[in-house]
Design an enzyme around this catalytic site. Structure first.
Site, PDB file in Angstrom:
ATOM      1  CG  MET C   1      -6.469   7.517   1.182  1.00 23.44           C
ATOM      2  SD  MET C   1      -4.781   8.079   1.265  1.00 23.44           S
ATOM      3  CE  MET C   1      -5.027   9.844   1.332  1.00 23.44           C
ATOM      4  N   PRO C   2      -5.809   4.207  -1.556  1.00 25.51           N
ATOM      5  CG  PRO C   2      -5.122   3.153  -3.483  1.00 25.51           C
ATOM      6  CD  PRO C   2      -4.942   4.420  -2.717  1.00 25.51           C
ATOM      7  CB  ILE C   3      -6.278   1.342   3.215  1.00 19.24           C
ATOM      8  CG1 ILE C   3      -6.296   2.868   3.340  1.00 19.24           C
ATOM      9  CG2 ILE C   3      -5.738   0.711   4.497  1.00 19.24           C
ATOM     10  CD1 ILE C   3      -7.263   3.399   4.393  1.00 19.24           C
ATOM     11  NE  ARG C  40      -1.281   6.714   4.638  1.00 14.79           N
ATOM     12  CZ  ARG C  40      -0.883   7.516   3.645  1.00 14.79           C
ATOM     13  NH1 ARG C  40      -0.356   7.024   2.553  1.00 14.79           N
ATOM     14  NH2 ARG C  40      -1.026   8.820   3.752  1.00 14.79           N
TER      15      ARG C  40
END
Lengths: 63, 63, 63, 63, 63, 63
Positions: C1-3, C40
């Site tokens: 879930m990289p942002i 994201r």
């Protein structure tokens, strides 16, 4: 899809951090009606010598 | 002079991180025509108990 | 879930920004094997008087 | 109530970091006339493999 | 002295934002026992073309 | 290659912002001996309703 980043001074327990994620997520959900599953929370722990208030680190202040 | 900060969950190898810097720099260069040498990339590794999705940390979810 | 958060100087077209989101997402996916739908990207546009290089704003430099 | 976050490469001494907090606080106070006690400074130390310039990490460059 | 930054998509009313500041501050206070007056909250509103999910901006998705 | 981000309340003049970039760059240079031309400063202006202190926005406080 709100994304919150929270800077806190080091020293909280894993239980407190879990509670922080849970309560802040709930607060965002209630305030702006975003679905809870869409909320992301990133905690950033600051060592005491890395946070300055009024020109002095929290470490130097002896807090 | 684009500056990218990328939050990722802990656990990637140094080789993967190097690839991440390289590929994201290339992507920025191609998309907005910024010279590659001007691109900066900051990686921020999050411990699993510091990243919350839907009110629970990734650690608690057991991922 | 990289942002990812990317700071860019103002002045890019909506088309360039869309391409930036697309290409950086793809780059992250390839580099660390994160599912694309989990990535994201936040763009942050800086006015020229809000970005300083070597002690001068980009506006003052006349770039 | 200005809040500054400063990303620096790992390797500075505690004394240098203390000086950084002190001098940046003073600089903000002088430039925009904010009371010193209202200024917050957060230091973020980046490991050399987490900061990329022109597509390569500072570690890989051997700096 | 916790400092929270919350990224939200543009379009919320001033009343919702005020509620967001109030509720997130209360949540942080309850979770980690920080005095409420010490909590800072920064809201960052993202235009729809500046936030990407899975490689597409929220604007392009038509949300 | 230090990168500073400074959050300030809206309302400062371009001249004050220019001074802020100049003085903070100089302060970082002096404190940790980084070459001035390597320092980057990003200013982020917060509308009064987007910054909360103790659970209330600066706008609501009437400051």
């Amino acid at each position: 899809m709100p994304i919150a980043t929270i800077n806190i001074i080091e020293g909280r327990s894993d239980e407190q951090k879990e509670k922080l994620i849970e309560k802040v997520t709930q607060a965002i959900h209630e305030a702006i009606d975003a679905p809870k599953q869409n909320v992301r929370v990133i905690l950033n722990e600051m060592p005491k010598q890395h946070f300055g208030i009024g020109g002095e680190s929290v470490k130097k202040m002896g807090r």
